[in-house]
Each structure stands twice: as structure tokens, then as C-alpha cells.
Enzyme design. Structure first.
Site, PDB file in Angstrom:
ATOM      1  N   ALA A  62       4.592   6.048  -1.173  1.00  0.00           N
ATOM      2  CA  ALA A  62       5.160   6.979  -3.190  1.00  0.00           C
ATOM      3  C   ALA A  62       4.350   7.184  -3.220  1.00  0.00           C
ATOM      4  O   ALA A  62       3.126   6.322  -3.487  1.00  0.00           O
ATOM      5  CB  ALA A  62       6.121   5.673  -3.776  1.00  0.00           C
ATOM      6  N   GLY A 101       6.255   3.453   1.672  1.00  0.00           N
ATOM      7  CA  GLY A 101       7.683   4.176   1.748  1.00  0.00           C
ATOM      8  C   GLY A 101       7.530   5.040   2.705  1.00  0.00           C
ATOM      9  O   GLY A 101       7.902   5.727   3.277  1.00  0.00           O
ATOM     10  N   GLU A 104       8.021   3.194   5.890  1.00  0.00           N
ATOM     11  CA  GLU A 104       9.657   2.693   5.790  1.00  0.00           C
ATOM     12  C   GLU A 104      10.304   4.341   6.010  1.00  0.00           C
ATOM     13  O   GLU A 104      11.354   4.578   6.941  1.00  0.00           O
ATOM     14  CB  GLU A 104      10.118   2.623   3.869  1.00  0.00           C
ATOM     15  CG  GLU A 104       9.836   1.626   3.085  1.00  0.00           C
ATOM     16  CD  GLU A 104      10.200   1.085   2.042  1.00  0.00           C
ATOM     17  OE1 GLU A 104       9.451   1.734   1.181  1.00  0.00           O
ATOM     18  OE2 GLU A 104      10.552   0.491   1.715  1.00  0.00           O
ATOM     19  N   GLU A 124       2.875  -2.839  -0.903  1.00  0.00           N
ATOM     20  CA  GLU A 124       3.531  -2.887  -2.235  1.00  0.00           C
ATOM     21  C   GLU A 124       3.499  -4.172  -3.319  1.00  0.00           C
ATOM     22  O   GLU A 124       2.987  -4.351  -4.027  1.00  0.00           O
ATOM     23  CB  GLU A 124       5.424  -2.673  -2.468  1.00  0.00           C
ATOM     24  CG  GLU A 124       6.049  -1.283  -1.647  1.00  0.00           C
ATOM     25  CD  GLU A 124       5.475  -1.180  -0.170  1.00  0.00           C
ATOM     26  OE1 GLU A 124       5.260  -1.724   0.215  1.00  0.00           O
ATOM     27  OE2 GLU A 124       6.323   0.039  -0.044  1.00  0.00           O
TER      28      GLU A 124
HETATM   29  N1  3HC Z   1      -0.294   7.410  -4.415  1.00  0.00           N
HETATM   30  C1  3HC Z   1      -0.612   8.732  -5.524  1.00  0.00           C
HETATM   31  N2  3HC Z   1      -2.298   8.532  -4.809  1.00  0.00           N
HETATM   32  C2  3HC Z   1      -2.567   7.909  -4.084  1.00  0.00           C
HETATM   33  C3  3HC Z   1      -1.949   6.863  -3.570  1.00  0.00           C
HETATM   34  C4  3HC Z   1      -0.602   7.374  -3.762  1.00  0.00           C
HETATM   35  N3  3HC Z   1       0.043   6.282  -3.065  1.00  0.00           N
HETATM   36  N4  3HC Z   1      -2.337   6.481  -2.316  1.00  0.00           N
HETATM   37  C5  3HC Z   1      -3.897   6.590  -2.281  1.00  0.00           C
HETATM   38  N5  3HC Z   1      -4.268   8.187  -3.700  1.00  0.00           N
HETATM   39  C6  3HC Z   1      -5.229   8.928  -4.550  1.00  0.00           C
HETATM   40  C7  3HC Z   1      -5.616   7.438  -4.865  1.00  0.00           C
HETATM   41  O1  3HC Z   1      -5.817   7.150  -5.703  1.00  0.00           O
HETATM   42  C8  3HC Z   1      -6.947   8.667  -5.075  1.00  0.00           C
HETATM   43  O2  3HC Z   1      -7.574   9.195  -5.495  1.00  0.00           O
HETATM   44  P1  3HC Z   1      -8.691   9.752  -6.340  1.00  0.00           P
HETATM   45  O3  3HC Z   1      -9.316  10.511  -5.028  1.00  0.00           O
HETATM   46  O4  3HC Z   1      -8.120  10.906  -7.587  1.00  0.00           O
HETATM   47  O5  3HC Z   1      -9.221   8.750  -6.087  1.00  0.00           O
HETATM   48  C9  3HC Z   1      -7.369   9.279  -2.836  1.00  0.00           C
HETATM   49  O6  3HC Z   1      -5.403   9.477  -3.256  1.00  0.00           O
HETATM   50  C10 3HC Z   1      -8.006   8.840  -1.982  1.00  0.00           C
HETATM   51  O7  3HC Z   1      -7.256   7.790  -2.039  1.00  0.00           O
HETATM   52  P2  3HC Z   1      -8.773   6.282  -1.726  1.00  0.00           P
HETATM   53  O8  3HC Z   1      -9.784   6.413  -2.409  1.00  0.00           O
HETATM   54  O9  3HC Z   1      -7.859   4.715  -1.133  1.00  0.00           O
HETATM   55  O10 3HC Z   1      -8.600   6.993  -0.371  1.00  0.00           O
HETATM   56  P3  3HC Z   1      -9.364   5.806   1.277  1.00  0.00           P
HETATM   57  O11 3HC Z   1      -9.073   6.540   1.856  1.00  0.00           O
HETATM   58  O12 3HC Z   1     -10.234   4.679   1.158  1.00  0.00           O
HETATM   59  O13 3HC Z   1      -7.805   4.502   1.138  1.00  0.00           O
HETATM   60  C11 3HC Z   1      -5.044   4.251   1.600  1.00  0.00           C
HETATM   61  C12 3HC Z   1      -6.958   5.373   2.105  1.00  0.00           C
HETATM   62  C13 3HC Z   1      -5.891   3.757   2.662  1.00  0.00           C
HETATM   63  C14 3HC Z   1      -4.275   4.744   2.053  1.00  0.00           C
HETATM   64  C15 3HC Z   1      -5.073   4.127   0.407  1.00  0.00           C
HETATM   65  O14 3HC Z   1      -5.614   5.261  -0.676  1.00  0.00           O
HETATM   66  C16 3HC Z   1      -4.022   2.985   0.099  1.00  0.00           C
HETATM   67  O15 3HC Z   1      -3.745   2.028   0.371  1.00  0.00           O
HETATM   68  N6  3HC Z   1      -3.150   4.075  -1.012  1.00  0.00           N
HETATM   69  C17 3HC Z   1      -2.167   3.526  -1.597  1.00  0.00           C
HETATM   70  C18 3HC Z   1      -1.005   2.609  -0.221  1.00  0.00           C
HETATM   71  C19 3HC Z   1       0.062   1.941  -0.728  1.00  0.00           C
HETATM   72  O16 3HC Z   1      -0.558   1.148  -2.219  1.00  0.00           O
HETATM   73  N7  3HC Z   1       1.754   2.308  -0.608  1.00  0.00           N
HETATM   74  C20 3HC Z   1       2.183   2.183  -1.353  1.00  0.00           C
HETATM   75  C21 3HC Z   1       2.951   2.991  -2.541  1.00  0.00           C
HETATM   76  S1  3HC Z   1       4.692   2.174  -3.148  1.00  0.00           S
HETATM   77  C22 3HC Z   1       6.144   2.511  -1.843  1.00  0.00           C
HETATM   78  O17 3HC Z   1       5.666   3.425  -1.252  1.00  0.00           O
HETATM   79  C23 3HC Z   1       6.971   2.470  -3.145  1.00  0.00           C
HETATM   80  C24 3HC Z   1       8.175   2.314  -1.607  1.00  0.00           C
HETATM   81  O18 3HC Z   1       8.376   1.288  -0.854  1.00  0.00           O
HETATM   82  C25 3HC Z   1       8.892   2.640  -2.702  1.00  0.00           C
END
Ligand code: 3HC
Ligand code: NAI
Length: 704
Positions: A62, A101, A104, A124
Site C-alpha cells: 500500500a 498489499g 496480497e 506490515e
Molecule cells: N509507500 C510509499 N512509499 C514507499 C513505499 C510504500 N509502501 N515503499 C517505499 N517507498 C518509498 C520510500 O520512502 C523511498 O522514498 P524516497 O526515495 O523519497 O526516500 C522510495 O520509495 C524507495 O524506497 P527505499 O529507499 O526503501 O528503496 P529500496 O530499494 O531500498 O527498498 C523496498 C525497496 C524493499 C520495497 C522498501 O522500500 C520497502 O520495504 N518498502 C515498504 C514495504 C512495506 O512495508 N509494504 C507494506 C506496506 S503496508 C500495506 O501494504 C498494507 C496492506 O496490507 C493493506
């Protein structure tokens, strides 16, 4: 179709491609685009549909920036329903990481294929959340309840092949040409008349779940993640997956997800997610600053810190030379490194052949002539400015031009060290935390003359060795240790004012600190602080200041290493126990000093210990030592085990309200004296304006 989601028909296969850089997060436009594409594909000549992504990764989840804002249609569950109800099979084609997400979405598809380098996961929980789009209901249906519990409560991603073994992925395609592999897999599904497999149609046989399974999971997880409610709610969702029909399970999951999204814990953890990524950015540094190549490293001093730092580099395949004063010290340093690796192997965290490889990358010498060719030197010798200056002068003579010369000093003046060389632009601080191979924080200290490319290179190499970097300017103790002063001082003052050590530590541990400050001092050794105080001329002349710590050292109670300090320690188990002798001594000293002892509440203990830290943090911001308040939070979360669910000291202050923090500091000033409680002008200003540190950061990050 839409800017971020495209759809095209290739022969009899419809291909939906998401392209929303950088990580294809499921922003509203992406959700809408996928929904429209799925609907279009229902009406055209396609016999099956592939859902894939452009760029570096499959959907990473998400869009976290949307949480806490009013929801926008279509919701993710609506998109997943459309996918699942498609009359044509939908195949998810995964590369990079399918997370949260994103994963998912794939679980609503009828089939999943992935390249071997891909990973899938539900992280998450690391944001204080649970998978809110069916992850808790679908994963146990295909991988089993235990595997789902492990995966969702750890948040750790699973590599493609293992995911296939667990049933999470159907096919690992050969080579890295995902689309070609996915097309041939989809053709095969069409030709073999593969059915529309919907995970929702699987029922979990509840008789396979042992009695008490969920209760014991709750108990175990409550201990592991103190103060975090997400784990408990995840267990509730899995229980619903076993006990309820899927539609009811999905409703339950949604309710609990909403509860978590609105919780202060998740807000704090989301703050840290973005803070960590911000901290890596240096405000006045051009993005395209050229980096210096780092192919070899020398570490000076193979003691507590040097050995751990050497391991950090060997772990990522960079050869390291350890430099010591004599053969005996060198052998001692190398043997500690070997022992640390052996423990990792014993714990099953590293295969034995990898250990050999890594040890093979670490060599030793006592001759500076052997490091003339390295790209980076990190000095980690005794904490003595004259010694460090002498060493940097020697490095200046020994190292090649362009080599980066870094110091791991905790307190010394990096500019004074740099001036001992003829190339201060190559000198920088790289302040690791103990144990250096474990702790995630690297404070990068920017000297007056440190060159831009040196800073950029050090930030990048820090990331490469798995550290979270935060930038500090030069001052006594940099960001972290400078702020810590008042925290330790007040912990001891509180004893004279009426608390027992167990009460002080108990309040802070209840807040979520892994270890209270007094137990921590016992672990580090009370003699360390005692010796450091001997040389200081800046401390107020107050008999109450560090009174108890000083007395205990003078009684030979140095902490854990002598079996007693603020506490007594069981010689076998090292378990800490309250010591009536210490409690009596505290009372006696309070009487001698005419300090009136009183009952002090846990809230008051938290304020006394944390507010000096926050106040100093505000001064650090005023002086430009830290770039952002959120960088300070990163320092405390990764370097000092501040509870992530509280978001770091500055975020915590925001959540308490800066007006309240400021008022309390003024009250303490009036009660305990200005020499300890001197409110920061920035804190006062923000309190008066009704602002937060987060707002202060935001105003400074906006284009001028
Ligand atoms: N939403 C918004 N922005 C995000 C994001 C997300 N899910 N994931 C990454 N970003 C942004 C970062 O803030 C960063 O922004 P910036 O360049 O402005 O600083 C940019 O994307 C690049 O991210 P990273 O520097 O972390 O890039 P990496 O290549 O090192 O890592 C990744 C990539 C492994 C995908 C890592 O970004 C990550 O772990 N992201 C989060 C994943 C996550 O937690 N997903 C679950 C979200 S909650 C959800 O999905 C709820 C659902 O169940 C309903
Ligand atoms: P230590 O005392 O464990 O190790 C220092 C090592 O340096 C010794 O093995 C010594 O033989 C060696 N040494 C001394 N002079 C030398 C020289 N001229 N050439 C090569 N080697 C030499 O010290 P520790 O704890 O590892 O600290 C090192 C530095 O790291 C200090 O500046 C300290 O402030 C800093 N630091 C320490 C932390 C800690 O928790 N111990 C945390 C963060 C930084």
C-alpha cells in the site's frame, strides 16, 4: 488506460502492467488502473491475464503516505474482489519484492509465478500494522497456520523458491526474463485448461490446530514485542481464519487493520520508516556527487569496536586489514573476531564455509606500510585526542592520496583530528555503536572541511554494510551521546529524590526501553562514567551530581563485572536483583544532603529522564548539529534501542505536545536549578506557536 497502469492484448493473453516508480506502491491511481484493466479484460478476446510491473520491483505494498488520510475509492479490497472474481485466470508475475498489499494482490490472483531472485512477504508488522487486504486469511489457507503466523509476525520476506515450497508461489520461472517466462507459463495454463484457483475456496481443517495454539502464540509474542499491539491482532486474525468463513474473517481483519492504522504505535513506526530514508539524504549535497570507490579497508585498533567494524566489511565481501600495536594485541583482536563468527555459526545464522570466507577476508599487520593502498581507513584506538592526532599524522604520511581517513571517536573533536593531516577534506567521523557488527546505527560526522564526495561515499558504504546512517556536525558527543548526558544524570538524581533503582529502570522499561539506564550503567561498568567524569571541568559543583554512581565505584561496585553495582547479580545467571544495601545507602546519602525523599510516579520518572534528552535534541537542531528532528529519532531508535513504537524522542515529544514538555521543563528548572534545566529557545518557540518538531522539519524541507 492510465498513466501508471497499462493494458494490452498480446495474442490471447491480456497483460496489465503497473508502472508507478519508485516501488509501484498501490496509490489510488494504481488501484483504479488495475480495477479498470481487469474489467476491460473481462470483455475482450483474452483467455488469461498477466499482472506484472515495470521498474525495479513488483508492487511493494500500500502507499504508506496515504495512511491516516481520508480513504479514496476504490479501496484495495474492491480491487482484489474484482481480480478474484475474474472469469479468466489472472497470473501474477513477480520480480523484486511483492510486499504487503502487493503480495496480497497476488494472493487474489489465481496463479503466481516469480523469478528466482524475487521475494514475497507481509512486512506490515514492522509498521505496527497487519496485512489488511486478506493476507491473514489467504496465507494460512495455502501455507498453514503456523507458517502464516511466523511469516506475518516476523514480517520477513521469503525467497521465491522457499515461497514455492510453502505453496505461496506456483511456479519459479527460469532465468530473469520474467515476462517471457510468465507468458509461457500462462500459455501452458490455458492449454491444460487449468481451473480458476481461488484461495478463498480452501477450508482450514481446524482439528489440525492444537488446543491452546493461539493463547500460547499471544503470550510468546507479547514478550517479544513489548508495547506493540499488532502481534496480538495478527493472532486474532489467524484465529478468525480458522474459526470463521472467509468473508467474516476478512471483515474481522479489516476492523483490526483500521484499529492499528489509527494507533499511535503505527504512526510512530511509519514515522521511523520515512525518517530512516530521509536521514540518508544530505540536504546540501548534489544527488549526483561522484563516489570514491571503496574496495579495501584498514581498521586501526582491534579492540571492542575495531573487531566488530572489521566484520561489517568482511560480511559484504570487502577485504579488511586490522592494524594493531603489537603481535599479541593483533592476535587477541583476530581471535575475538573468529570467536564472534563461530558463535554466529553455532546459532545457525551463518554456514561454516561462509564463516571461513569472511575470516579469510580479514588480515592483520602491525606495520602502517601495509595500508598504503587501502581506500578507507577507520581509526578505533583508545579514546585519547593526542593519540588520535598522532595516528592521523602517520596515516597522512602512509596512505595514498584520495584515501578516506575516518575516526570512530565517540567524543573527540573531528576537526582537531583532521588538522593533524595535510588533507582535512579527506577526514570524516564514522561513529559505530557497540557491538559494531550488530548495532544498525552509523553516525557520520561531518567535519568543517570534509569534502562532499567523502560524505557521499561514507553514506553509501554505510548503507552497503547494512547500517542506517545519520549525519551529525562536530560537537562533544555528536547527536546521540551528547543527548544522553541528562538522561543518565537524572536517573541517578531520582534515587536521592526517593526512587529505588528498580523503580527508575522499571518505569523506563515499562515505556519500552530494552534496559533501564541504571541497569545499563551496571552493564557498561560504573567505572567508565566515573573515569570520564574525572577529566571534566564543565560539570556543576554539586555534591548530588552522580553521587550514587561515584559512591558505588569507590566501594568497588563497578556493576556486572564485579557482581554488583546499582543491583546485585546472580553469579550463575547474571540475573539482576534489588540490593537492600544500596537502597539503605541511598536513604543515608539523601539524609546527609538534606534531600527530602518523596514518592515519585512513573510519569514523573519518564519526564525527568526523557525531557533533558529532548531539550538537548532541540538545542542540537538550533545549532544545526542535526539536519532534522527525525534524524535524531533515527539515532535513538537504531543506536540506543529507544522503542520504535514510540517513534524516537522527538516524535515522542510531539505526541506529548511541545507545550507540555516545555512547561514541565520550566517547572523542573524552578525546582532543581537552571544548571540542569535550561529550556531550549527552539523548544520554547515551537511550544508558543503550538507546533511540532515534525512541522519544523517539514518547513525546512520545503523548497525555499
Ligand atoms: N509507500 C510509499 N512509499 C514507499 C513505499 C510504500 N509502501 N515503499 C517505499 N517507498 C518509498 C520510500 O520512502 C523511498 O522514498 P524516497 O526515495 O523519497 O526516500 C522510495 O520509495 C524507495 O524506497 P527505499 O529507499 O526503501 O528503496 P529500496 O530499494 O531500498 O527498498 C523496498 C525497496 C524493499 C520495497 C522498501 O522500500 C520497502 O520495504 N518498502 C515498504 C514495504 C512495506 O512495508 N509494504 C507494506 C506496506 S503496508 C500495506 O501494504 C498494507 C496492506 O496490507 C493493506
Ligand atoms: P579498546 O580499548 O577495546 O580497543 C582499542 C584498541 O586500540 C586496543 O586493542 C589497542 O591495542 C589498540 N591501539 C591503541 N593504540 C594503537 C595504535 N597506535 N595503533 C593501532 N592500534 C592501537 O577500545 P574501544 O572500546 O574499541 O574504542 C575504540 C574507539 O571507539 C574509541 O575512540 C572509543 O571512544 C570509540 N567507541 C567505543 C565504543 C564502545 O562502546 N566501546 C562505542 C563507539 C565508539
Amino acid at each position: 488506460m492510465s498513466q501508471v497502469v497499462s493494458y494490452e492484448l498480446q495474442a490471447n493473453i491480456g497483460i496489465i502492467t503497473v508502472n508507478n516508480p519508485p516501488v509501484n506502491a498501490l496509490a489510488q491511481v494504481v488501484r483504479e488502473g488495475i480495477l479498470n484493466a481487469v474489467n476491460t479484460a473481462q470483455k475482450d478476446a483474452s483467455e488469461a491475464i498477466i499482472l506484472c510491473c515495470d521498474g525495479r520491483t513488483f508492487i511493494a505494498g500500500a502507499d504508506i503516505t496515504e495512511f491516516g488520510k481520508p480513504p479514496k475509492e476504490p479501496g484495495l479490497p474492491d480491487v482484489l474482489t474484482a481480480i478474484e472474481n475474474s472469469t479468466k485466470p489472472i497470473v501474477a508475475a513477480i520480480h523484486g519484492t511483492a510486499l504487503g498489499g502487493g503480495f496480497e494482490v497476488t494472493l487474489a490472483c489465481h496463479y503466481r509465478c516469480a523469478v528466482a531472485s524475487a521475494k514475497v512477504g507481509l512486512p506490515e508488522v514492522k509498521l505496527g500494522l497487519l496485512p489488511g487486504a486478506g493476507g491473514t486469511q489467504r496465507v494460512p489457507r495455502i501455507a498453514g497456520v503456523q507458517a502464516a503466523l511466523d511469516m506475518i509476525t516476523s514480517g520477513n520476506p521469503v525467497p521465491a523458491q522457499k515461497a514455492k515450497d510453502m505453496g505461496l508461489v506456483d511456479e519459479v520461472v527460469e532465468g530473469e526474463e520474467l515476462l517471457a517466462g510468465a507468458i509461457s507459463y500462462t500459455k501452458h495454463l490455458i492449454e491444460s485448461g487449468a481451473p480458476l484457483k481461488r484461495i478463498r475456496d480452501i477450508t482450514i481443517d481446524s482439528s489440525t490446530i492444537e488446543a491452546g495454539f493461539f493463547e500460547s502464540a499471544r503470550e510468546r509474542l507479547a514478550k517479544r514485542a513489548r508495547g506493540q499491539i499488532a502481534q496480538d491482532r495478527i493472532v486474532s486474525c489467524l484465529q478468525a481464519a480458522v474459526e470463521l468463513p472467509i468473508d467474516e474473517g476478512l471483515i474481522r481483519e479489516r476492523e483490526l487493520f483500521k484499529e492499528l492504522v489509527n494507533s499511535p504505535e503505527s504512526a510512530a513506526m511509519r514515522h521511523i520508516f520515512f525518517a530512516e530514508r530521509q536521514a540518508a539524504k544530505i540536504k546540501d549535497l548534489a544527488k549526483d556527487t561522484a563516489l570514491r570507490p571503496i574496495k579495501s579497508v584498514a581498521i586501526l585498533g582491534g579492540g571492542t569496536m575495531g573487531g566488530g567494524i572489521a566484520m561489517c566489511f568482511a560480511n559484504v565481501g570487502i577485504p579488511v586489514i586490522l592494524v594493531e600495536i603489537n603481535d599479541e594485541a593483533l592476535e587477541r583482536g583476530l581471535s575475538i573476531v573468529r570467536k564472534n563468527y563461530a558463535i554466529t555459526v553455532q546459532k545457525g545464522k551463518l554456514p561454516a564455509d561462509k564463516m571461513e570466507q569472511r575470516i579469510g577476508l580479514i588480515s592483520g599487520t602491525t606495520d602502517y606500510g601495509d595500508i598504503s593502498d587501502v581506500d578507507l581507513v577507520i581509526e578505533a584506538v583508545f579514546e585519547n585526542l593526542d593519540l588520535k592526532k598522532e595516528i592521523f599524522a602517520k596515516l597522512d604520511a602512509a596512505c595514498k592520496p584520495g584515501a578516506i581517513l575516518a575516526t570512530n571517536t565517540s567524543y573527540q573533536d573531528v576537526d582537531a583530528i583532521a588538522e593533524a593531516t595535510a588533507r582535512p577534506e579527506d577526514v570524516v567521523g564514522m561513529h559505530f555503536f557497540s557491538p559494531a557488527n550488530v548495532m544498525k546505527l552509523l553516525e557520520v560526522v561531518r567535519g568543517e572541511k570534509t569534502a562532499d564526495d567523502v560524505l557521499a561515499t561514507v553514506m553509501q558504504i554505510g548503507k552497503k554494510i547494512g547500517k542506517v546512517c545519520a549525519l551529525s556536525r562536530v560537537c562533544y558527543g555528536f547527536i546521540g551521546n551528547r543527548m544522553l548526558g541528562g538522561y543518565g544524570r537524572e536517573a541517578q538524581m531520582l534515587l536521592l529524590d526517593g526512587c529505588t533503582p528498580a523503580q527508575v529502570d522499571g518505569a523506563l522499561e515499562g515505556f519500552g526501553m530494552a534496559m533501564g539506564p541504571l541497569a545499563m550503567s551496571d552493564l557498561a561498568g560504573l567505572d567508565v562514567g566515573y573515569k570520564a567524569r574525572q577529566g571534566r571541568t564543565d560539570l556543576p559543583d554539586d555534591p548530588k551530581l552522580y553521587r550514587m554512581g561515584t559512591m558505588l565505584v569507590e566501594m568497588g561496585r563497578y556493576g556486572q563485572k564485579t557482581g554488583s553495582g546499582f543491583y546485585q547479580y546472580d553469579p550463575e545467571t547474571r540475573r539482576r536483583m534489588s540490593d537492600p544495601e544500596v537502597e539503605a545507602l541511598i536513604k543515608e546519602e539523601a539524609d546527609k544532603l538534606n534531600v527530602e525523599q518523596a514518592h515519585i510516579s512513573d510519569d514523573e520518572i519518564l519526564a525527568r529522564c526523557f525531557y533533558p534528552l529532548i531539550n538537548e535534541g532541540a538545542k542540537i537542531l538550533e545549532e544545526g548539529i542535526a539536519q532534522r528532528a527525525s534524524d535524531i529519532d533515527v539515532v535513538y531508535i537504531y543506536g540506543y534501542a529507544f522503542p520504535v513504537a514510540k517513534g524516537g524522542p522527538m516524535h515522542y515529544a510531539d505526541s506529548v505536545g511541545l507545550k507540555n514538555v516545555h512547561e514541565k521543563i520550566c517547572e523542573f528548572r524552578d525546582k532543581y536549578g537552571e544548571q540542569y534545566w535550561n529550556p531550549s529557545p527552539l523548544l520554547k518557540q515551537l511550544a508558543e506557536e503550538g507546533k511540532t518538531f515534525a512541522q519544523w522539519d517539514k518547513e525546512r524541507s520545503a523548497p525555499q
